[in-house]
Motif scaffolding. Structure first.
Motif, PDB file in Angstrom:
ATOM      1  N   LYS A 199      22.323   3.321  -5.574  1.00 22.11           N
ATOM      2  CA  LYS A 199      22.621   2.802  -6.918  1.00 22.11           C
ATOM      3  C   LYS A 199      23.551   1.595  -6.856  1.00 22.11           C
ATOM      4  N   GLN A 200      24.471   1.608  -5.937  1.00 26.14           N
ATOM      5  CA  GLN A 200      25.501   0.574  -5.863  1.00 26.14           C
ATOM      6  C   GLN A 200      25.039  -0.708  -5.179  1.00 26.14           C
ATOM      7  N   THR A 201      23.820  -0.707  -4.632  1.00 25.82           N
ATOM      8  CA  THR A 201      23.348  -1.896  -3.909  1.00 25.82           C
ATOM      9  C   THR A 201      21.942  -2.350  -4.280  1.00 25.82           C
ATOM     10  N   ILE A 202      21.103  -1.448  -4.749  1.00 26.27           N
ATOM     11  CA  ILE A 202      19.668  -1.728  -4.873  1.00 26.27           C
ATOM     12  C   ILE A 202      19.369  -2.875  -5.825  1.00 26.27           C
ATOM     13  N   PHE A 203      20.225  -3.099  -6.818  1.00 29.82           N
ATOM     14  CA  PHE A 203      19.984  -4.153  -7.800  1.00 29.82           C
ATOM     15  C   PHE A 203      20.044  -5.550  -7.180  1.00 29.82           C
ATOM     16  N   SER A 204      20.618  -5.667  -5.979  1.00 25.42           N
ATOM     17  CA  SER A 204      20.723  -6.970  -5.332  1.00 25.42           C
ATOM     18  C   SER A 204      19.534  -7.293  -4.438  1.00 25.42           C
ATOM     19  N   THR A 205      18.527  -6.423  -4.384  1.00 26.18           N
ATOM     20  CA  THR A 205      17.319  -6.745  -3.632  1.00 26.18           C
ATOM     21  C   THR A 205      16.379  -7.576  -4.503  1.00 26.18           C
ATOM     22  N   ALA A 206      15.472  -8.281  -3.846  1.00 25.76           N
ATOM     23  CA  ALA A 206      14.534  -9.151  -4.563  1.00 25.76           C
ATOM     24  C   ALA A 206      13.248  -8.391  -4.852  1.00 25.76           C
ATOM     25  N   ASP A 207      12.754  -8.537  -6.087  1.00 20.16           N
ATOM     26  CA  ASP A 207      11.482  -7.908  -6.449  1.00 20.16           C
ATOM     27  C   ASP A 207      10.316  -8.618  -5.773  1.00 20.16           C
ATOM     28  N   ASN A 208      10.293  -9.918  -5.920  1.00 16.55           N
ATOM     29  CA  ASN A 208       9.223 -10.723  -5.330  1.00 16.55           C
ATOM     30  C   ASN A 208       9.846 -11.919  -4.630  1.00 16.55           C
ATOM     31  N   ASP A 209       9.672 -11.986  -3.337  1.00 17.50           N
ATOM     32  CA  ASP A 209      10.247 -13.083  -2.581  1.00 17.50           C
ATOM     33  C   ASP A 209       9.449 -13.272  -1.303  1.00 17.50           C
ATOM     34  N   SER A 210       9.346 -14.508  -0.880  1.00 20.56           N
ATOM     35  CA  SER A 210       8.596 -14.789   0.338  1.00 20.56           C
ATOM     36  C   SER A 210       9.317 -14.252   1.571  1.00 20.56           C
ATOM     37  N   ASN A 211      10.625 -14.056   1.469  1.00 20.01           N
ATOM     38  CA  ASN A 211      11.386 -13.506   2.590  1.00 20.01           C
ATOM     39  C   ASN A 211      11.391 -11.988   2.493  1.00 20.01           C
ATOM     40  N   LYS A 212      10.691 -11.344   3.414  1.00 18.39           N
ATOM     41  CA  LYS A 212      10.531  -9.885   3.341  1.00 18.39           C
ATOM     42  C   LYS A 212      11.852  -9.146   3.475  1.00 18.39           C
ATOM     43  N   MET A 213      12.838  -9.750   4.141  1.00 20.56           N
ATOM     44  CA  MET A 213      14.120  -9.083   4.322  1.00 20.56           C
ATOM     45  C   MET A 213      14.827  -8.845   2.987  1.00 20.56           C
ATOM     46  N   MET A 214      14.580  -9.704   2.006  1.00 18.52           N
ATOM     47  CA  MET A 214      15.216  -9.543   0.706  1.00 18.52           C
ATOM     48  C   MET A 214      14.598  -8.406  -0.102  1.00 18.52           C
ATOM     49  N   LYS A 215      13.476  -7.861   0.371  1.00 25.93           N
ATOM     50  CA  LYS A 215      12.837  -6.727  -0.284  1.00 25.93           C
ATOM     51  C   LYS A 215      13.315  -5.399   0.284  1.00 25.93           C
ATOM     52  N   GLY A 216      14.301  -5.470   1.185  1.00 28.92           N
ATOM     53  CA  GLY A 216      14.826  -4.252   1.784  1.00 28.92           C
ATOM     54  C   GLY A 216      16.335  -4.259   1.817  1.00 28.92           C
ATOM     55  N   VAL A 245      10.552  12.477   3.293  1.00 28.64           N
ATOM     56  CA  VAL A 245      10.099  11.132   2.931  1.00 28.64           C
ATOM     57  C   VAL A 245      10.046  10.309   4.214  1.00 28.64           C
ATOM     58  N   VAL A 246       8.877   9.774   4.524  1.00 34.46           N
ATOM     59  CA  VAL A 246       8.688   8.946   5.714  1.00 34.46           C
ATOM     60  C   VAL A 246       8.322   7.543   5.264  1.00 34.46           C
ATOM     61  N   SER A 247       9.023   6.553   5.786  1.00 40.26           N
ATOM     62  CA  SER A 247       8.774   5.173   5.380  1.00 40.26           C
ATOM     63  C   SER A 247       8.743   4.273   6.599  1.00 40.26           C
ATOM     64  N   ARG A 248       7.906   3.255   6.520  1.00 39.17           N
ATOM     65  CA  ARG A 248       7.952   2.202   7.528  1.00 39.17           C
ATOM     66  C   ARG A 248       9.211   1.376   7.333  1.00 39.17           C
ATOM     67  N   LEU A 249       9.727   0.858   8.428  1.00 39.49           N
ATOM     68  CA  LEU A 249      10.849  -0.065   8.375  1.00 39.49           C
ATOM     69  C   LEU A 249      10.320  -1.493   8.252  1.00 39.49           C
ATOM     70  N   ILE A 250      11.155  -2.382   7.742  1.00 41.06           N
ATOM     71  CA  ILE A 250      10.804  -3.801   7.697  1.00 41.06           C
ATOM     72  C   ILE A 250      11.188  -4.413   9.033  1.00 41.06           C
ATOM     73  N   ASP A 251      10.222  -4.999   9.691  1.00 33.83           N
ATOM     74  CA  ASP A 251      10.434  -5.542  11.023  1.00 33.83           C
ATOM     75  C   ASP A 251      11.036  -6.940  10.943  1.00 33.83           C
ATOM     76  N   GLY A 252      12.032  -7.206  11.771  1.00 32.63           N
ATOM     77  CA  GLY A 252      12.620  -8.543  11.807  1.00 32.63           C
ATOM     78  C   GLY A 252      14.130  -8.498  11.892  1.00 32.63           C
ATOM     79  N   GLU A 253      14.725  -9.664  12.034  1.00 35.20           N
ATOM     80  CA  GLU A 253      16.169  -9.800  12.140  1.00 35.20           C
ATOM     81  C   GLU A 253      16.762 -10.024  10.764  1.00 35.20           C
ATOM     82  N   TYR A 254      17.770  -9.218  10.413  1.00 38.46           N
ATOM     83  CA  TYR A 254      18.413  -9.370   9.106  1.00 38.46           C
ATOM     84  C   TYR A 254      19.332 -10.586   9.124  1.00 38.46           C
TER      85      TYR A 254
END
Length: 371
Positions: free
Chosen positions: A141-158, A234-243
């Motif tokens: 709750k304290q962080t999720i609002f700062s993620t991007a809904d739609n963005d070309s950078n996949k890291m911002m979606k996680g 709950v099983v989820s894939r991770l986002i691959d790449g360097e943050y």
């Protein structure tokens, strides 16, 4: 298959796993919930190939079996039935009866074979990272609002989950703001750094009860993250790449430091935002002097300004922000007073406590170009 469950239990299970049913897919089997009674438990599963959810519901297995039923139909039917036992019976061709004897009701529907269902793969699990349900729900709750809904950078979606010894850091950013939360875990763990899809965390926050004395076991593999709580996995894939390199974004320099009552600031910005229509990008302007901060906004509807007393160190400043970004951060801070750090009208504003259990960074808006 022949099983009997109470409406309460079945609806609870369907509601949990339905979070993993895709809204759009070319594979009709993924629009289903798998009911598996081949063992000694009744398991419900949904899987959209990115996130899979499995939960166990209490009930009686009269005859074992498995069937896939269209998720929305199953949910709608169970919701509309009275609070009584529900029987689900299938034959060898997956023709399915949903029976509620209390009202002499009998649905005859076409089920599907579970053979084609994308079951959650077995993933070996090492030592779990243990965190309370309450703490995990709060972190999201304290962080999720700062993620991007739609963005070309996949890291911002996680969100970044970084573990060092007994510290868990969760980070989210969308290019305009950044949210960081740090909490202390009870045990020490091997250092890990993974990026978890915001969609997964959103769904977990909806279905996790959030009890302070109940735990969540988190398992991290090379490609997946697993959350276990109550009777649910709950099983989820991770986002691959360097943050992103956070050290390049964070600064402790400031020319203006303000201590202010959080509730007064939040309420004032909320009142000011009434002057801006939905979609209007009018900034809230903060004029800071030695005595108070004046908050003002001007739009086609008119204008508003309000003064709040502050404790200030440093220089006076005039700076503008997106009011929603500020409110999102203030709403999840529990402290009665907050401290804001600023350098100049073009540099980020930081809100953080002394121990840096939370850091919120908000980029300003150019006041002149916003007019």
């Amino acid at each position: 298959m022949n099983i009997v469950c109470s409406k309460e239990e079945l609806l609870k299970g369907v509601t949990i796993v339905q979070k993993a049913v895709p809204t759009r897919t070319t594979m009709s089997i993924l629009e289903c919930i798998l009911i598996d009674a081949t063992g000694d438990e009744i398991k419900l599963t949904a899987n959209d190939m990115e996130i899979g959810i499995e939960t166990v519901v209490n009930g009686k297995i009269i005859e074992g079996g498995v069937v896939a039923i269209e998720a929305k139909f199953l949910s709608d039917v169970v919701r509309k039935l009275p609070d009584n036992d529900i029987s689900i019976i299938t034959d060898d061709n997956y023709s399915t009866k949903i029976i509620c004897e209390d009202i002499n009701l009998n649905y005859d529907i076409v089920g599907k074979s579970g053979d084609d269902f994308a079951k959650i793969p077995f993933i070996s699990r090492n030592e779990p990272i243990v965190i309370s349900q309450f703490a995990l729900k709060e972190l999201i709750k304290q962080t999720i609002f700062s993620t991007a809904d739609n963005d070309s950078n996949k890291m911002m979606k996680g969100e970044l989950f970084e573990i060092n010894d007994n510290n868990l850091k969760v980070v989210a950013l969308d290019g305009h703001r950044l949210a960081i939360r740090n909490i202390e875990l009870k045990d020490n763990y091997e250092s890990k750094k993974v990026v978890v899809p915001a969609k997964t965390l959103n769904e977990i926050s909806k279905i996790i009860p959030g009890f302070a004395d109940e735990m969540v076991n988190i398992f991290i593999t090379d490609n997946n993250i697993i959350f276990e709580f109550d009777n649910t996995i709950v099983v989820s894939r991770l986002i691959d790449g360097e943050y992103f390199k956070l050290d390049n974004m964070l600064s402790t320099d400031y020319k203006t430091k303000i201590k202010i009552n959080k509730r007064q600031l939040l309420d004032s910005i909320d009142r000011a935002s009434l002057m801006a229509k939905e979609g209007d990008k009018k900034p809230i302007i903060m004029d800071i002097n030695d005595i108070n901060i004046n908050l003002s906004i001007t739009s086609v509807m008119g204008s508003m300004n309000e003064n709040i007393s502050i404790d200030k160190e440093g220089i006076d400043m005039r700076i503008g922000f997106n009011p929603k970004f500020f409110m999102d951060a203030l709403k999840v801070i529990d402290d009665e007073e907050i401290i804001m750090y600023m350098v100049d009208p073009k540099a980020p504003c930081y809100i953080r406590d002394d121990n840096e259990t939370f850091i919120y960074m908000i980029l300003p808006i150019n006041i002149n170009s916003a007019r």
